[in-house]
Design a protein around this motif. Structure first.
Motif, PDB file in Angstrom:
ATOM      1  N   LEU A  74       2.140  20.323 -29.637  1.00 32.73           N
ATOM      2  CA  LEU A  74       1.108  19.288 -29.777  1.00 32.73           C
ATOM      3  C   LEU A  74       1.378  18.101 -28.856  1.00 32.73           C
ATOM      4  CD1 LEU A  74       0.604  19.414 -33.636  1.00 32.73           C
ATOM      5  CD2 LEU A  74      -1.036  20.130 -31.877  1.00 32.73           C
ATOM      6  N   GLU A  75       2.642  17.727 -28.689  1.00 33.52           N
ATOM      7  CA  GLU A  75       2.983  16.652 -27.760  1.00 33.52           C
ATOM      8  C   GLU A  75       2.571  17.033 -26.334  1.00 33.52           C
ATOM      9  OE1 GLU A  75       6.937  14.687 -29.888  1.00 33.52           O
ATOM     10  OE2 GLU A  75       7.208  16.230 -28.361  1.00 33.52           O
ATOM     11  N   ASP A  76       2.816  18.280 -25.980  1.00 32.21           N
ATOM     12  CA  ASP A  76       2.455  18.766 -24.649  1.00 32.21           C
ATOM     13  C   ASP A  76       0.941  18.733 -24.451  1.00 32.21           C
ATOM     14  OD1 ASP A  76       3.277  19.821 -22.118  1.00 32.21           O
ATOM     15  OD2 ASP A  76       2.574  21.792 -22.785  1.00 32.21           O
ATOM     16  N   GLN A  77       0.197  19.161 -25.469  1.00 29.69           N
ATOM     17  CA  GLN A  77      -1.267  19.122 -25.386  1.00 29.69           C
ATOM     18  C   GLN A  77      -1.762  17.692 -25.257  1.00 29.69           C
ATOM     19  OE1 GLN A  77      -3.088  21.272 -28.637  1.00 29.69           O
ATOM     20  NE2 GLN A  77      -1.665  22.984 -28.375  1.00 29.69           N
ATOM     21  N   LEU A  78      -1.155  16.775 -26.003  1.00 25.62           N
ATOM     22  CA  LEU A  78      -1.547  15.371 -25.928  1.00 25.62           C
ATOM     23  C   LEU A  78      -1.262  14.800 -24.538  1.00 25.62           C
ATOM     24  CD1 LEU A  78      -2.687  12.933 -27.424  1.00 25.62           C
ATOM     25  CD2 LEU A  78      -0.355  12.428 -28.202  1.00 25.62           C
ATOM     26  N   ASP A  79      -0.125  15.150 -23.967  1.00 18.39           N
ATOM     27  CA  ASP A  79       0.185  14.710 -22.598  1.00 18.39           C
ATOM     28  C   ASP A  79      -0.875  15.209 -21.611  1.00 18.39           C
ATOM     29  OD1 ASP A  79       2.467  13.367 -23.367  1.00 18.39           O
ATOM     30  OD2 ASP A  79       3.835  14.972 -22.738  1.00 18.39           O
ATOM     31  N   ASP A  80      -1.292  16.469 -21.777  1.00 18.38           N
ATOM     32  CA  ASP A  80      -2.327  17.027 -20.904  1.00 18.38           C
ATOM     33  C   ASP A  80      -3.633  16.259 -21.039  1.00 18.38           C
ATOM     34  OD1 ASP A  80      -0.594  18.944 -19.953  1.00 18.38           O
ATOM     35  OD2 ASP A  80      -1.385  20.554 -21.233  1.00 18.38           O
ATOM     36  N   VAL A  81      -4.013  15.912 -22.256  1.00 17.50           N
ATOM     37  CA  VAL A  81      -5.250  15.168 -22.493  1.00 17.50           C
ATOM     38  C   VAL A  81      -5.151  13.771 -21.884  1.00 17.50           C
ATOM     39  CG1 VAL A  81      -6.675  14.118 -24.298  1.00 17.50           C
ATOM     40  CG2 VAL A  81      -5.930  16.485 -24.525  1.00 17.50           C
ATOM     41  N   HIS A  82      -4.005  13.124 -22.030  1.00 21.69           N
ATOM     42  CA  HIS A  82      -3.825  11.797 -21.431  1.00 21.69           C
ATOM     43  C   HIS A  82      -3.917  11.872 -19.911  1.00 21.69           C
ATOM     44  CE1 HIS A  82      -2.627   9.079 -24.769  1.00 21.69           C
ATOM     45  NE2 HIS A  82      -2.382  10.233 -25.363  1.00 21.69           N
ATOM     46  N   ARG A  83      -3.318  12.900 -19.329  1.00 14.59           N
ATOM     47  CA  ARG A  83      -3.365  13.083 -17.874  1.00 14.59           C
ATOM     48  C   ARG A  83      -4.816  13.295 -17.419  1.00 14.59           C
ATOM     49  NH1 ARG A  83       1.037  15.421 -17.545  1.00 14.59           N
ATOM     50  NH2 ARG A  83       0.387  17.409 -18.434  1.00 14.59           N
ATOM     51  N   LEU A  84      -5.552  14.126 -18.136  1.00 18.11           N
ATOM     52  CA  LEU A  84      -6.953  14.376 -17.813  1.00 18.11           C
ATOM     53  C   LEU A  84      -7.776  13.106 -17.965  1.00 18.11           C
ATOM     54  CD1 LEU A  84      -9.213  16.360 -17.098  1.00 18.11           C
ATOM     55  CD2 LEU A  84      -9.366  16.925 -19.515  1.00 18.11           C
ATOM     56  N   ASN A  85      -7.524  12.340 -19.005  1.00 21.03           N
ATOM     57  CA  ASN A  85      -8.229  11.091 -19.240  1.00 21.03           C
ATOM     58  C   ASN A  85      -7.988  10.113 -18.090  1.00 21.03           C
ATOM     59  OD1 ASN A  85      -9.613   8.969 -20.361  1.00 21.03           O
ATOM     60  ND2 ASN A  85      -8.266   8.723 -22.120  1.00 21.03           N
ATOM     61  N   ARG A  86      -6.734   9.990 -17.654  1.00 25.34           N
ATOM     62  CA  ARG A  86      -6.437   9.101 -16.527  1.00 25.34           C
ATOM     63  C   ARG A  86      -7.172   9.545 -15.264  1.00 25.34           C
ATOM     64  NH1 ARG A  86      -1.315   9.414 -18.774  1.00 25.34           N
ATOM     65  NH2 ARG A  86      -0.693  11.005 -17.254  1.00 25.34           N
ATOM     66  N   GLU A  87      -7.188  10.861 -15.036  1.00 26.70           N
ATOM     67  CA  GLU A  87      -7.873  11.396 -13.856  1.00 26.70           C
ATOM     68  C   GLU A  87      -9.374  11.109 -13.916  1.00 26.70           C
ATOM     69  OE1 GLU A  87      -8.797  13.253 -10.296  1.00 26.70           O
ATOM     70  OE2 GLU A  87      -6.889  12.500 -11.046  1.00 26.70           O
ATOM     71  N   MET A  88      -9.980  11.306 -15.065  1.00 24.94           N
ATOM     72  CA  MET A  88     -11.423  11.038 -15.218  1.00 24.94           C
ATOM     73  C   MET A  88     -11.731   9.555 -15.047  1.00 24.94           C
ATOM     74  SD  MET A  88     -12.802  13.773 -15.396  1.00 24.94           S
ATOM     75  CE  MET A  88     -13.585  15.050 -16.254  1.00 24.94           C
ATOM     76  N   ARG A  89     -10.875   8.707 -15.593  1.00 20.20           N
ATOM     77  CA  ARG A  89     -11.080   7.260 -15.426  1.00 20.20           C
ATOM     78  C   ARG A  89     -10.967   6.869 -13.950  1.00 20.20           C
ATOM     79  NH1 ARG A  89     -10.682   3.884 -20.075  1.00 20.20           N
ATOM     80  NH2 ARG A  89     -10.325   5.143 -21.938  1.00 20.20           N
ATOM     81  N   ARG A  90      -9.998   7.478 -13.262  1.00 19.93           N
ATOM     82  CA  ARG A  90      -9.842   7.188 -11.837  1.00 19.93           C
ATOM     83  C   ARG A  90     -11.088   7.609 -11.069  1.00 19.93           C
ATOM     84  NH1 ARG A  90      -9.198   9.535  -7.423  1.00 19.93           N
ATOM     85  NH2 ARG A  90      -8.873  11.601  -8.294  1.00 19.93           N
ATOM     86  N   ARG A  91     -11.610   8.780 -11.389  1.00 18.78           N
ATOM     87  CA  ARG A  91     -12.828   9.256 -10.710  1.00 18.78           C
ATOM     88  C   ARG A  91     -14.005   8.336 -11.002  1.00 18.78           C
ATOM     89  NH1 ARG A  91     -12.803  15.811 -11.524  1.00 18.78           N
ATOM     90  NH2 ARG A  91     -10.885  16.199 -10.371  1.00 18.78           N
ATOM     91  N   LEU A  92     -14.133   7.915 -12.250  1.00 20.02           N
ATOM     92  CA  LEU A  92     -15.220   6.992 -12.597  1.00 20.02           C
ATOM     93  C   LEU A  92     -15.057   5.667 -11.865  1.00 20.02           C
ATOM     94  CD1 LEU A  92     -15.711   7.614 -16.409  1.00 20.02           C
ATOM     95  CD2 LEU A  92     -17.376   8.040 -14.603  1.00 20.02           C
ATOM     96  N   ASP A  93     -13.833   5.155 -11.799  1.00 21.11           N
ATOM     97  CA  ASP A  93     -13.588   3.906 -11.085  1.00 21.11           C
ATOM     98  C   ASP A  93     -13.917   4.068  -9.600  1.00 21.11           C
ATOM     99  OD1 ASP A  93     -12.768   2.693 -13.417  1.00 21.11           O
ATOM    100  OD2 ASP A  93     -10.616   2.851 -12.959  1.00 21.11           O
ATOM    101  N   ASP A  94     -13.540   5.209  -9.024  1.00 20.35           N
ATOM    102  CA  ASP A  94     -13.841   5.460  -7.616  1.00 20.35           C
ATOM    103  C   ASP A  94     -15.355   5.520  -7.390  1.00 20.35           C
ATOM    104  OD1 ASP A  94     -11.148   5.560  -7.079  1.00 20.35           O
ATOM    105  OD2 ASP A  94     -11.074   7.749  -6.833  1.00 20.35           O
ATOM    106  N   ARG A  95     -16.046   6.156  -8.297  1.00 18.28           N
ATOM    107  CA  ARG A  95     -17.503   6.282  -8.187  1.00 18.28           C
ATOM    108  C   ARG A  95     -18.163   4.902  -8.304  1.00 18.28           C
ATOM    109  NH1 ARG A  95     -20.093  10.625 -11.932  1.00 18.28           N
ATOM    110  NH2 ARG A  95     -19.155  11.978 -10.383  1.00 18.28           N
ATOM    111  N   THR A  96     -17.655   4.061  -9.193  1.00 24.51           N
ATOM    112  CA  THR A  96     -18.218   2.730  -9.387  1.00 24.51           C
ATOM    113  C   THR A  96     -17.990   1.841  -8.169  1.00 24.51           C
ATOM    114  OG1 THR A  96     -17.477   2.989 -11.672  1.00 24.51           O
ATOM    115  CG2 THR A  96     -18.413   0.892 -11.115  1.00 24.51           C
ATOM    116  N   THR A  97     -16.827   1.957  -7.566  1.00 27.27           N
ATOM    117  CA  THR A  97     -16.538   1.115  -6.384  1.00 27.27           C
ATOM    118  C   THR A  97     -17.261   1.617  -5.138  1.00 27.27           C
ATOM    119  OG1 THR A  97     -14.517   2.380  -5.925  1.00 27.27           O
ATOM    120  CG2 THR A  97     -14.288   0.364  -7.224  1.00 27.27           C
ATOM    121  N   ASP A  98     -17.658   2.878  -5.123  1.00 29.22           N
ATOM    122  CA  ASP A  98     -18.396   3.432  -3.973  1.00 29.22           C
ATOM    123  C   ASP A  98     -19.862   3.021  -3.981  1.00 29.22           C
ATOM    124  OD1 ASP A  98     -16.143   4.663  -3.030  1.00 29.22           O
ATOM    125  OD2 ASP A  98     -16.631   6.640  -3.851  1.00 29.22           O
TER     126      ASP A  98
END
Length: 112
Positions: free
Chosen positions: A87-111
């Motif tokens: 479960l810790e491993d799954q949570l780490d994966d979700v956090h990593r995915l969340n950070r990636e999605m936020r980065r993409r959204l931030d990139d899209r907003t600044t573009d």
């Protein structure tokens, strides 16, 4: 050299390369081969098999097994420890995915 085999030097930095035999993995973790078999039976890690059928472990698998060992040493039953680590491993994966999605959204907003 066959095309499906990477040069040995290319595997030195690969966390997923199954470089450790069961005996060596147990030594590195300070545990027994029985512990490694138990975490395998609990489906926490699945070692690769050599051509001779011997279990081989990667550094990533050893880190996962080490975390389970910490919990077992604290009194957690092995099955529960394996579930917690999973479960810790799954949570780490979700956090990593969340950070990636936020980065993409931030990139899209600044573009725009």
């Amino acid at each position: 050299m066959p095309a499906d085999h990477a040069p040995a030097t290319g595997n030195l930095d690969d966390d997923d390369y199954p470089a450790y035999t069961m005996g060596r993995a147990a030594d590195v973790l300070g545990t027994t081969p029985a512990f490694l078999r138990a975490v395998g039976e609990a489906d926490l890690i699945t070692p690769l098999r050599s051509e001779g059928g011997h279990r081989r472990y990667s550094r990533r698998q050893l880190r996962i097994a080490a975390r389970a060992r910490e919990l077992v040493d604290q009194g957690t039953p092995i099955e529960a420890a394996c579930r917690i680590v999973s479960l810790e491993d799954q949570l780490d994966d979700v956090h990593r995915l969340n950070r990636e999605m936020r980065r993409r959204l931030d990139d899209r907003t600044t573009d725009t």
